[in-house]
Enzyme design. Structure first.
Site, PDB file in Angstrom:
ATOM      1  N   VAL A 262       0.842  -1.195   0.000  1.00 44.13           N
ATOM      2  CA  VAL A 262       0.000   0.000   0.000  1.00 44.13           C
ATOM      3  C   VAL A 262       0.882   1.251   0.000  1.00 44.13           C
ATOM      4  O   VAL A 262       2.032   1.194   0.378  1.00 44.13           O
ATOM      5  CB  VAL A 262      -0.942   0.037   1.235  1.00 44.13           C
ATOM      6  CG1 VAL A 262      -2.074  -0.931   1.056  1.00 44.13           C
ATOM      7  CG2 VAL A 262      -0.194  -0.245   2.514  1.00 44.13           C
ATOM      8  N   GLY A 263       0.316   2.378  -0.425  1.00 51.56           N
ATOM      9  CA  GLY A 263       1.038   3.640  -0.316  1.00 51.56           C
ATOM     10  C   GLY A 263       1.294   4.299  -1.646  1.00 51.56           C
ATOM     11  O   GLY A 263       0.837   3.855  -2.697  1.00 51.56           O
ATOM     12  N   VAL A 265       4.030   4.760  -3.521  1.00 54.24           N
ATOM     13  CA  VAL A 265       4.805   4.164  -4.615  1.00 54.24           C
ATOM     14  C   VAL A 265       3.932   3.207  -5.415  1.00 54.24           C
ATOM     15  O   VAL A 265       3.966   3.181  -6.646  1.00 54.24           O
ATOM     16  CB  VAL A 265       6.064   3.443  -4.085  1.00 54.24           C
ATOM     17  CG1 VAL A 265       6.748   2.666  -5.199  1.00 54.24           C
ATOM     18  CG2 VAL A 265       7.024   4.451  -3.484  1.00 54.24           C
ATOM     19  N   GLU A 287      -2.250  -7.776  -2.145  1.00 53.21           N
ATOM     20  CA  GLU A 287      -3.057  -7.928  -0.928  1.00 53.21           C
ATOM     21  C   GLU A 287      -4.108  -6.841  -0.781  1.00 53.21           C
ATOM     22  O   GLU A 287      -5.150  -7.063  -0.197  1.00 53.21           O
ATOM     23  CB  GLU A 287      -2.176  -8.032   0.313  1.00 53.21           C
ATOM     24  CG  GLU A 287      -1.195  -6.908   0.434  1.00 53.21           C
ATOM     25  CD  GLU A 287      -0.128  -7.161   1.472  1.00 53.21           C
ATOM     26  OE1 GLU A 287      -0.221  -8.130   2.237  1.00 53.21           O
ATOM     27  OE2 GLU A 287       0.815  -6.362   1.536  1.00 53.21           O
ATOM     28  N   ASN A 377       4.829   0.298  11.656  1.00 49.85           N
ATOM     29  CA  ASN A 377       3.540  -0.370  11.432  1.00 49.85           C
ATOM     30  C   ASN A 377       3.645  -1.873  11.660  1.00 49.85           C
ATOM     31  O   ASN A 377       2.855  -2.466  12.377  1.00 49.85           O
ATOM     32  CB  ASN A 377       3.056  -0.146   9.996  1.00 49.85           C
ATOM     33  CG  ASN A 377       2.858   1.320   9.683  1.00 49.85           C
ATOM     34  OD1 ASN A 377       2.416   2.076  10.542  1.00 49.85           O
ATOM     35  ND2 ASN A 377       3.198   1.723   8.488  1.00 49.85           N
ATOM     36  N   GLY A 381       2.337  -7.829   4.830  1.00 54.45           N
ATOM     37  CA  GLY A 381       2.512  -8.910   3.864  1.00 54.45           C
ATOM     38  C   GLY A 381       3.828  -8.813   3.122  1.00 54.45           C
ATOM     39  O   GLY A 381       4.096  -9.611   2.218  1.00 54.45           O
TER      40      GLY A 381
HETATM   41  O1  0RQ Z   1       7.250   9.907   8.820  1.00 52.38           O
HETATM   42  O2  0RQ Z   1       4.816   9.952   9.088  1.00 52.38           O
HETATM   43  O3  0RQ Z   1       6.277  11.361  10.530  1.00 52.38           O
HETATM   44  O4  0RQ Z   1       6.016  11.887   8.094  1.00 52.38           O
HETATM   45  O5  0RQ Z   1       8.282   7.147   8.042  1.00 52.38           O
HETATM   46  O6  0RQ Z   1       7.244   7.258   5.453  1.00 52.38           O
HETATM   47  O7  0RQ Z   1       7.934   8.046   3.204  1.00 52.38           O
HETATM   48  O8  0RQ Z   1       5.604   8.605   4.092  1.00 52.38           O
HETATM   49  O9  0RQ Z   1       6.286   6.250   3.353  1.00 52.38           O
HETATM   50  O10 0RQ Z   1       3.873   5.895   4.096  1.00 52.38           O
HETATM   51  O11 0RQ Z   1       5.037   4.474   2.334  1.00 52.38           O
HETATM   52  O12 0RQ Z   1       5.635   4.300   4.744  1.00 52.38           O
HETATM   53  C1  0RQ Z   1       7.976   1.506   5.387  1.00 52.38           C
HETATM   54  C2  0RQ Z   1       6.545   2.758   6.996  1.00 52.38           C
HETATM   55  C3  0RQ Z   1       6.803   3.536   4.642  1.00 52.38           C
HETATM   56  C4  0RQ Z   1       5.440   1.495   5.110  1.00 52.38           C
HETATM   57  C5  0RQ Z   1       6.695   2.306   5.556  1.00 52.38           C
HETATM   58  C6  0RQ Z   1       9.338   8.107   8.115  1.00 52.38           C
HETATM   59  C7  0RQ Z   1       8.867   9.208   7.207  1.00 52.38           C
HETATM   60  C8  0RQ Z   1       7.390   9.274   7.555  1.00 52.38           C
HETATM   61  C9  0RQ Z   1       6.406   7.152   6.538  1.00 52.38           C
HETATM   62  P1  0RQ Z   1       6.006  10.861   9.160  1.00 52.38           P
HETATM   63  P2  0RQ Z   1       6.738   7.636   3.998  1.00 52.38           P
HETATM   64  P3  0RQ Z   1       5.099   5.238   3.580  1.00 52.38           P
HETATM   65  C10 0RQ Z   1       1.202  -3.741   2.759  1.00 52.38           C
HETATM   66  C11 0RQ Z   1       2.602  -4.201   2.971  1.00 52.38           C
HETATM   67  C12 0RQ Z   1       5.924  -2.238   5.916  1.00 52.38           C
HETATM   68  C13 0RQ Z   1       4.700  -3.063   5.738  1.00 52.38           C
HETATM   69  C14 0RQ Z   1       4.345  -3.337   4.348  1.00 52.38           C
HETATM   70  C15 0RQ Z   1       5.326   0.184   5.869  1.00 52.38           C
HETATM   71  C16 0RQ Z   1       7.044   7.808   7.756  1.00 52.38           C
HETATM   72  O13 0RQ Z   1       5.506   1.227   3.747  1.00 52.38           O
HETATM   73  O14 0RQ Z   1       4.818   0.145   6.974  1.00 52.38           O
HETATM   74  O15 0RQ Z   1       5.091  -3.175   3.408  1.00 52.38           O
HETATM   75  N1  0RQ Z   1       5.843  -0.929   5.285  1.00 52.38           N
HETATM   76  N2  0RQ Z   1       3.144  -3.805   4.205  1.00 52.38           N
HETATM   77  O16 0RQ Z   1       9.551  10.403   7.474  1.00 52.38           O
HETATM   78  C17 0RQ Z   1      13.058   7.147  10.256  1.00 52.38           C
HETATM   79  C18 0RQ Z   1      13.809   6.192   8.263  1.00 52.38           C
HETATM   80  C19 0RQ Z   1      12.571   6.569   7.655  1.00 52.38           C
HETATM   81  C20 0RQ Z   1      11.639   7.226   8.460  1.00 52.38           C
HETATM   82  C21 0RQ Z   1      10.821   6.964   6.446  1.00 52.38           C
HETATM   83  N3  0RQ Z   1      14.761   5.561   7.580  1.00 52.38           N
HETATM   84  N4  0RQ Z   1      14.003   6.499   9.556  1.00 52.38           N
HETATM   85  N5  0RQ Z   1      11.868   7.512   9.761  1.00 52.38           N
HETATM   86  N6  0RQ Z   1      10.564   7.460   7.668  1.00 52.38           N
HETATM   87  N7  0RQ Z   1      12.049   6.425   6.420  1.00 52.38           N
HETATM   88  C22 0RQ Z   1       0.326  -3.519   3.986  1.00 52.38           C
HETATM   89  C23 0RQ Z   1      -0.428  -4.733   4.454  1.00 52.38           C
HETATM   90  O17 0RQ Z   1       0.153  -5.729   4.643  1.00 52.38           O
HETATM   91  C24 0RQ Z   1      -1.874  -4.638   4.706  1.00 52.38           C
END
Ligand code: 0RQ
Length: 496
Positions: A262-263, A265, A287, A377, A381
């Site tokens: 999700v998201g 990208v 998913e 989070n 998946g």
């Molecule tokens: O912080 O919310 O305070 O602004 O993380 O980052 O860039 O907005 O990206 O919303 O796509 O989330 C990996 C969390 C990315 C997500 C993750 C900070 C950044 C921001 C969010 P703010 P972005 P996204 C489908 C599959 C794992 C689970 C998955 C995720 C916030 O994609 O949870 O893939 N993935 N599930 O500033 C510190 C870093 C950072 C950071 C980004 N290196 N260090 N903070 N941020 N990089 C779901 C299901 O399975 C249903």
């Protein structure tokens, strides 16, 4: 509700939330429907009301994946969650988990139903399920997600149903419900193509277990759709260029299905498909289905879209409901143990794309823990798909927090996906296919192509000193491997 509760004896079970929620007391294991969408709302609101009135109780809450504000938000604010599994994405819940006030275990989503069936999660005291209908024979038709609901319904002692009136009955027929067998007699899951339907369009239910039915007009918290930004679009473009090249060279069949987490990208990638003539007919074995999938269906570009849930913006939801008969021909909603099944993902040869928080120079990935300690989070998946896909991509913007954080680091501060599970690393700076590279070649390529220019020299300095001082297959300076993280925690910036 007659046309929704077609099994007449169950009409007597219609009641009010307070009466229904009496089946949930201190220590109850509550198993709910929901996988980003399709979660119950009335019972959570009632539980929160009881807590606000001063009742002292805690429940263990299990869903399919994340839910919305009315579940994870409200229940964590009112402090009634003891355990929560398997995935969440709510800010307050996240805080409570990181404070140690809510117990949480980060699981691969594909595994949970089987764990519940094995008794590993304890008794399924009460299942609370959102539905659009109960069939003539007393079976259940879920709403916008399937998740783990079939197993929860099968194993529950008591079932409470929230009959949604905000989703149309037209959803009937979109679901494909199949519960696989368990070890030691597990047979193959008979799914050979994305479009295959292998089960029934409803969840089998013993109507005698239903203790209450509620009328619900509540809606899922809708996703907020924003047009994809420059960075996600660039990442999407790099991925499509790469895959197109692999296909043209005959190294990858053109018909492989796609998964995108999700998201931003994932939405951006799918929107890139729209103006790309090379990808004219696409299968999605994913998913979650998001807005852009509807556009692709309208353009005739989707052969089949399979997932465990649909998470749509308000506008897309309306559009979907209006012409559901048409979209239903292309969309299939399955239990998450099928949508995310390692066996099926391997068989179909899914092209997987998931998001990282940080990636290290050798291609190990952290998707879940900020600075190694704070849960974001959960793995969701992403592990199911990355480990088993035919080609798996990990994507991330090269920097976070306005450049104070590099997403490329010497060593990840937490490992969710190792170098062995991930094939291609992509940032807006560039892409590295790690499949035929040694770890040293991977490090050099990732620093050169994926890291942001602001961090390249720092990373190169680390790597070259590790190479010359320590050497080895994956050279590291153990005393310095987390120096980027430490610097950020001390000064607020990873740069020197
Ligand atoms: O912080 O919310 O305070 O602004 O993380 O980052 O860039 O907005 O990206 O919303 O796509 O989330 C990996 C969390 C990315 C997500 C993750 C900070 C950044 C921001 C969010 P703010 P972005 P996204 C489908 C599959 C794992 C689970 C998955 C995720 C916030 O994609 O949870 O893939 N993935 N599930 O500033 C510190 C870093 C950072 C950071 C980004 N290196 N260090 N903070 N941020 N990089 C779901 C299901 O399975 C249903």
């Amino acid at each position: 509700l007659k046309d929704r509760i077609r099994y007449a004896p169950l009409r007597d079970k219609i009641t009010d939330p307070a009466t229904a929620a009496r089946h949930i007391v201190d220590g109850t294991n509550v198993f709910i429907s929901g996988f980003t969408a399709g979660y119950p709302k009335m019972i959570p609101m009632e539980l929160a009301r009881r807590a606000e009135l001063g009742e002292n109780f805690k429940i263990n809450l299990y869903a399919g994946a994340s839910t919305g504000e009315l579940v994870d938000g409200l229940l964590s604010k009112t402090d009634i969650i003891n355990w929560r599994r398997p995935y969440m994405s709510d800010r307050t819940m996240r805080e409570k988990i990181n404070q140690g006030k809510v117990s949480f275990k980060d699981d691969h989503l594909s595994r949970l139903s089987a764990l519940v069936r094995s008794g590993d999660w304890g008794k399924v005291d009460v299942a609370v399920i959102e539905a659009v209908a109960i069939t003539e024979k007393g079976h259940l038709v879920p709403t916008m997600s399937v998740g783990n609901t079939p197993t929860y319904v099968k194993y529950a002692d008591k079932i409470i149903i929230e009959m949604s009136e905000s989703e149309p009955r037209g959803l009937e027929g979109i679901h494909d419900i199949f519960i696989p067998e368990d070890p030691p007699y597990r047979m193959p899951i008979p799914l050979y193509r994305t479009a295959d339907r292998i089960g029934k369009p409803f969840i089998e239910m013993n109507p005698d277990k239903v203790v209450a039915i509620l009328k619900s007009g509540e809606k899922d918290t809708c996703a907020v759709f924003q047009p994809p930004g420059e960075i996600p679009l660039r990442i999407g473009e790099l991925i499509l260029d790469f895959v197109r090249h692999e296909m043209k060279k005959d190294r990858l069949p053109k018909t492989l299905p796609w998964q995108a987490g999700v998201g931003d990208v994932s939405n951006a990638l799918l929107s890139r498909f729209m103006d790309d003539d090379f990808f004219e007919s696409v299968d999605l074995y994913s998913e979650v289905i998001q807005d852009s999938v509807l556009d692709l269906i309208d353009m005739g570009k989707i052969r089949a879209a399979s997932a465990s849930a649909m998470t749509l913006s308000e506008k897309a939801r309306e559009r979907f409901f209006k012409e559901i008969y048409r979209y239903k021909e292309k969309i299939i909603l399955r239990p998450v143990e099928i949508s995310n099944s390692p066996e099926v993902i391997r068989r179909l040869g899914v092209i997987a794309i998931n998001t990282a928080l940080e990636v290290d120079i050798y291609g190990h990935v952290n998707s879940t823990h900020v600075m190694g300690s704070q849960l974001m989070n959960g793995i969701g998946g992403s592990g199911d798909f990355e480990r088993n896909g035919a080609l798996s991509f990990m994507v991330t913007p090269s920097m976070a927090k306005n450049g104070a954080i590099s997403a490329i680091v010497p060593m990840v501060s937490h490992v969710d996906h190792s170098e062995h599970s991930v094939d291609v690393i992509v940032t807006e700076q560039g892409l590295v296919d790690t499949r035929n590279l040694t770890p040293r070649q991977v490090a050099e390529a990732i620093i050169k192509k994926c890291a942001h220019p602001d961090y390249r020299d720092l990373l190169w300095d680390y790597y070259s000193r590790a190479l010359h001082k320590v050497g080895g297959h994956e050279p590291h300076l153990l005393g310095e491997a987390f120096s980027f993280h430490q610097r950020f925690m001390e000064t607020g910036d990873m740069k020197m």
